[in-house]
Write a protein that holds these residues in place. Structure first.
Motif, PDB file in Angstrom:
ATOM      1  N   VAL A   1       9.012  -4.211  10.795  1.00  0.00           N
ATOM      2  CA  VAL A   1       8.842  -4.267   9.410  1.00  0.00           C
ATOM      3  C   VAL A   1       9.719  -3.184   8.697  1.00  0.00           C
ATOM      4  CG1 VAL A   1       7.227  -4.001   7.732  1.00  0.00           C
ATOM      5  CG2 VAL A   1       6.808  -5.566   9.443  1.00  0.00           C
ATOM      6  N   GLN A   2       9.462  -1.917   9.716  1.00  0.00           N
ATOM      7  CA  GLN A   2      10.304  -0.666   8.713  1.00  0.00           C
ATOM      8  C   GLN A   2      11.677  -1.118   9.003  1.00  0.00           C
ATOM      9  OE1 GLN A   2       8.714   2.038   7.467  1.00  0.00           O
ATOM     10  NE2 GLN A   2      10.888   2.002   6.971  1.00  0.00           N
ATOM     11  N   LYS A   3      12.597  -1.564  10.137  1.00  0.00           N
ATOM     12  CA  LYS A   3      13.662  -1.680  10.137  1.00  0.00           C
ATOM     13  C   LYS A   3      14.228  -2.821   9.026  1.00  0.00           C
ATOM     14  CE  LYS A   3      14.333  -0.841  14.987  1.00  0.00           C
ATOM     15  NZ  LYS A   3      14.755  -1.436  16.270  1.00  0.00           N
ATOM     16  N   THR A   4      13.500  -3.750   8.645  1.00  0.00           N
ATOM     17  CA  THR A   4      13.825  -4.670   7.915  1.00  0.00           C
ATOM     18  C   THR A   4      13.747  -4.206   6.417  1.00  0.00           C
ATOM     19  OG1 THR A   4      12.978  -6.493   9.145  1.00  0.00           O
ATOM     20  CG2 THR A   4      13.496  -7.046   6.855  1.00  0.00           C
ATOM     21  N   GLU A   5      12.624  -3.346   6.110  1.00  0.00           N
ATOM     22  CA  GLU A   5      12.469  -2.833   4.705  1.00  0.00           C
ATOM     23  C   GLU A   5      13.887  -1.747   4.671  1.00  0.00           C
ATOM     24  OE1 GLU A   5       7.846  -2.461   3.882  1.00  0.00           O
ATOM     25  OE2 GLU A   5       8.672  -0.883   5.198  1.00  0.00           O
ATOM     26  N   ASP A   6      14.176  -0.952   5.693  1.00  0.00           N
ATOM     27  CA  ASP A   6      15.404  -0.069   5.632  1.00  0.00           C
ATOM     28  C   ASP A   6      16.754  -0.905   5.278  1.00  0.00           C
ATOM     29  OD1 ASP A   6      13.791   2.193   6.149  1.00  0.00           O
ATOM     30  OD2 ASP A   6      14.065   2.311   8.216  1.00  0.00           O
ATOM     31  N   GLN A   7      16.902  -1.968   6.100  1.00  0.00           N
ATOM     32  CA  GLN A   7      18.020  -2.736   5.848  1.00  0.00           C
ATOM     33  C   GLN A   7      18.307  -3.369   4.441  1.00  0.00           C
ATOM     34  OE1 GLN A   7      17.699  -5.632   8.864  1.00  0.00           O
ATOM     35  NE2 GLN A   7      18.840  -4.683  10.240  1.00  0.00           N
ATOM     36  N   LEU A   8      16.990  -3.942   3.930  1.00  0.00           N
ATOM     37  CA  LEU A   8      17.007  -4.365   2.640  1.00  0.00           C
ATOM     38  C   LEU A   8      17.027  -3.450   1.426  1.00  0.00           C
ATOM     39  CD1 LEU A   8      14.099  -7.274   2.885  1.00  0.00           C
ATOM     40  CD2 LEU A   8      16.541  -7.675   2.501  1.00  0.00           C
ATOM     41  N   GLY A   9      16.640  -2.291   1.728  1.00  0.00           N
ATOM     42  CA  GLY A   9      16.627  -0.991   1.001  1.00  0.00           C
ATOM     43  C   GLY A   9      15.275  -1.308  -0.100  1.00  0.00           C
ATOM     44  N   VAL A  10      14.450  -2.032  -0.003  1.00  0.00           N
ATOM     45  CA  VAL A  10      13.036  -2.296  -0.560  1.00  0.00           C
ATOM     46  C   VAL A  10      11.866  -2.166   0.210  1.00  0.00           C
ATOM     47  CG1 VAL A  10      14.217  -3.863  -2.439  1.00  0.00           C
ATOM     48  CG2 VAL A  10      13.145  -4.754  -0.393  1.00  0.00           C
ATOM     49  N   GLN A  11      10.676  -1.846  -0.474  1.00  0.00           N
ATOM     50  CA  GLN A  11       9.443  -1.728   0.287  1.00  0.00           C
ATOM     51  C   GLN A  11       8.852  -3.096   0.199  1.00  0.00           C
ATOM     52  OE1 GLN A  11       6.710   0.967  -1.225  1.00  0.00           O
ATOM     53  NE2 GLN A  11       5.318   0.351   0.130  1.00  0.00           N
ATOM     54  N   LEU A  12       8.599  -3.762   1.490  1.00  0.00           N
ATOM     55  CA  LEU A  12       8.006  -5.161   1.336  1.00  0.00           C
ATOM     56  C   LEU A  12       6.412  -5.075   1.538  1.00  0.00           C
ATOM     57  CD1 LEU A  12      10.474  -6.622   3.973  1.00  0.00           C
ATOM     58  CD2 LEU A  12      10.526  -6.908   1.400  1.00  0.00           C
ATOM     59  N   PHE A  13       5.913  -4.098   2.031  1.00  0.00           N
ATOM     60  CA  PHE A  13       4.309  -3.956   2.042  1.00  0.00           C
ATOM     61  C   PHE A  13       3.958  -2.709   1.465  1.00  0.00           C
ATOM     62  CE2 PHE A  13       6.058  -6.774   5.289  1.00  0.00           C
ATOM     63  CZ  PHE A  13       4.862  -8.186   5.385  1.00  0.00           C
ATOM     64  N   GLU A  14       2.631  -2.589   1.084  1.00  0.00           N
ATOM     65  CA  GLU A  14       1.948  -1.165   0.818  1.00  0.00           C
ATOM     66  C   GLU A  14       1.218  -1.244   1.703  1.00  0.00           C
ATOM     67  OE1 GLU A  14       0.291  -1.504  -3.209  1.00  0.00           O
ATOM     68  OE2 GLU A  14       2.198  -1.601  -4.255  1.00  0.00           O
ATOM     69  N   ARG A  15       0.697  -0.037   2.511  1.00  0.00           N
ATOM     70  CA  ARG A  15       0.093   0.304   3.479  1.00  0.00           C
ATOM     71  C   ARG A  15      -1.186   0.982   2.663  1.00  0.00           C
ATOM     72  NH1 ARG A  15       5.493  -0.657   4.616  1.00  0.00           N
ATOM     73  NH2 ARG A  15       5.743  -1.030   6.803  1.00  0.00           N
ATOM     74  N   GLN A  16      -2.441   0.455   2.946  1.00  0.00           N
ATOM     75  CA  GLN A  16      -3.551   0.887   2.346  1.00  0.00           C
ATOM     76  C   GLN A  16      -4.728   0.921   3.367  1.00  0.00           C
ATOM     77  OE1 GLN A  16      -4.877  -1.321  -1.137  1.00  0.00           O
ATOM     78  NE2 GLN A  16      -2.975  -0.573  -2.338  1.00  0.00           N
TER      79      GLN A  16
ATOM     80  N   PRO B   1       1.413  -7.352   0.464  1.00  0.00           N
ATOM     81  CA  PRO B   1       2.699  -7.630   0.133  1.00  0.00           C
ATOM     82  C   PRO B   1       3.180  -6.926  -1.244  1.00  0.00           C
ATOM     83  CG  PRO B   1       1.614  -9.730   0.064  1.00  0.00           C
ATOM     84  CD  PRO B   1       0.720  -8.479   0.701  1.00  0.00           C
ATOM     85  N   THR B   2       4.179  -6.454  -1.446  1.00  0.00           N
ATOM     86  CA  THR B   2       4.934  -6.197  -2.613  1.00  0.00           C
ATOM     87  C   THR B   2       5.321  -7.310  -3.517  1.00  0.00           C
ATOM     88  OG1 THR B   2       7.042  -5.267  -2.048  1.00  0.00           O
ATOM     89  CG2 THR B   2       5.424  -3.978  -1.807  1.00  0.00           C
ATOM     90  N   ALA B   3       5.674  -7.261  -4.690  1.00  0.00           N
ATOM     91  CA  ALA B   3       6.550  -8.197  -5.462  1.00  0.00           C
ATOM     92  C   ALA B   3       7.668  -8.782  -4.771  1.00  0.00           C
ATOM     93  CB  ALA B   3       6.776  -7.810  -6.948  1.00  0.00           C
ATOM     94  N   HIS B   4       8.563  -7.719  -4.025  1.00  0.00           N
ATOM     95  CA  HIS B   4       9.577  -8.183  -3.089  1.00  0.00           C
ATOM     96  C   HIS B   4       9.315  -9.256  -2.104  1.00  0.00           C
ATOM     97  CE1 HIS B   4      12.414  -5.495  -5.093  1.00  0.00           C
ATOM     98  NE2 HIS B   4      11.379  -4.518  -4.951  1.00  0.00           N
ATOM     99  N   MET B   5       8.166  -8.777  -1.438  1.00  0.00           N
ATOM    100  CA  MET B   5       7.867  -9.907  -0.478  1.00  0.00           C
ATOM    101  C   MET B   5       7.365 -11.083  -0.755  1.00  0.00           C
ATOM    102  SD  MET B   5       7.585  -9.830   3.139  1.00  0.00           S
ATOM    103  CE  MET B   5       7.899 -11.680   2.964  1.00  0.00           C
ATOM    104  N   LEU B   6       6.490 -10.891  -2.002  1.00  0.00           N
ATOM    105  CA  LEU B   6       5.835 -12.066  -2.429  1.00  0.00           C
ATOM    106  C   LEU B   6       6.924 -13.230  -2.948  1.00  0.00           C
ATOM    107  CD1 LEU B   6       3.035 -10.800  -4.553  1.00  0.00           C
ATOM    108  CD2 LEU B   6       2.746 -12.119  -2.554  1.00  0.00           C
ATOM    109  N   GLY B   7       8.188 -12.669  -3.291  1.00  0.00           N
ATOM    110  CA  GLY B   7       9.147 -13.615  -3.676  1.00  0.00           C
ATOM    111  C   GLY B   7       9.962 -13.891  -2.395  1.00  0.00           C
ATOM    112  N   MET B   8       9.942 -13.363  -1.449  1.00  0.00           N
ATOM    113  CA  MET B   8      10.780 -13.724  -0.264  1.00  0.00           C
ATOM    114  C   MET B   8       9.916 -14.594   0.554  1.00  0.00           C
ATOM    115  SD  MET B   8      12.365 -10.087   1.325  1.00  0.00           S
ATOM    116  CE  MET B   8      12.747 -10.941   2.863  1.00  0.00           C
TER     117      MET B   8
END
Length: 305
Positions: free
Chosen positions: A42-57, A63-70
């Motif tokens: 997950v971290q590598k994919t976020e780094d490759q995309l340059g966006v945050q896909l998940f919020e850790r709570q 999922p962030t808005a980016h992930m919801l769209g993907m």
């Protein structure tokens, strides 16, 4: 599609599974890897995309808005890949993948599969023991054996056998039972996940569950049967679960009556895959083996199936 060269398929699979299943742990279980491995992907994919896909709570991942769209596109793509791979495995005459519930696999199928292998040595059978509902049209599973009421729209479904139930207990406890009402004096072993109740059997004698005592509870039919073998109480078992234990004398069936529950065993296959000789051979063998293995005593069939 050149932009796909920048991304690893394993990373895309990981983020899709986390988003769809709602947790890293569930994704790891589905993918068959460790939680740490999924987190790294997950971290590598976020780094490759340059966006945050998940919020850790705390322990949750949202999922962030980016992930919801993907996600819808990724899920669709992964399903298409799975279907493409499945098409290469369909139609084989030397191999079968069978999806079956763990209890049926452990208490019936493994004891009888040797007979199929002997009769058809050229067909290799792979058993997937799972309670998950599998779509044979979009997976590499050739046949499913399931318990339910049917029918199953959109699939080829053949009813193999009616499910029938009866009480079983250790020989020592059976000595205390003279009539059906005596079962109410003994501990009752329960499986809360059963799709039927004791009334399916007790109602034959004008009784109901109000006569039953407390007893141990297990979330698995196999464990319930083991508890009955160990003398912990009386269990309302079904034929494919308990037939071997009865024949071997591990448990006793105090009464012959075996009413139908309204459920049945079904052989299920997809509509898009070809009907191969291997599938036909397994289906023919399964029908005959089920009927021959049950061995209902006289007076067992007290209710229509």
């Amino acid at each position: 599609m050149k932009n796909l060269n920048q991304f690893h398929l394993s990373g895309l699979r990981a983020v899709e599974a986390v988003a769809r299943l709602g947790s890293i742990k569930a994704a790891a279980e589905e993918l068959g890897v460790t939680v740490g491995a999924v987190s790294q992907q997950v971290q590598k994919t976020e780094d490759q995309l340059g966006v945050q896909l998940f919020e850790r709570q705390n322990r949750a991942v949202l999922p962030t808005a980016h992930m919801l769209g993907m996600q819808p596109h990724l899920t669709s793509a992964m399903s298409s890949l799975a279907a493409a791979i499945a098409t290469t495995r369909r139609g084989r005459e030397d191999a079968l993948t069978i999806s079956v519930a763990p209890v049926f696999a452990g208490k019936w199928l493994v004891w009888h599969l040797k007979a199929f292998n002997k009769k058809h040595p050229g067909i290799r059978v792979r058993v997937e023991a799972t309670i998950d509902l599998v779509d044979p049209d979009t997976s590499d599973v050739d046949l499913c054996i399931r318990v339910g009421r049917g029918p199953y729209p959109g699939l080829n479904a053949e009813k193999l056998l009616n499910q029938r139930v009866f009480p079983v207990c250790s020989p020592k406890l059976a000595a205390e039972i003279r009539e059906p009402a005596d079962i109410g004096k003994l501990p009752i072993i329960r499986d809360p996940g059963q799709m039927f109740t004791w009334n399916a059997w007790l109602s034959l004698f004008g009784l109901d569950e109000s006569i039953l005592q407390d007893g141990p509870t297990f979330s698995d039919g196999s464990l319930c049967l083991d508890a009955a073998i160990a003398g912990q109480g009386v269990f309302l078992a079904w034929e494919t679960l308990a037939v071997y234990a009865v024949k071997s004398g591990q448990v006793v069936s105090p009464f012959p009556e075996r009413p139908a529950t309204g459920l049945g065993y079904w052989l299920i296959s997809g509509t898009s895959a070809p009907r191969t000789k291997a599938k036909a051979a397994f289906g023919d063998w399964l029908r005959e083996e089920l009927q021959n293995s049950i061995g209902r005593p006289k007076g067992a069939d007290v209710a229509p199936g």
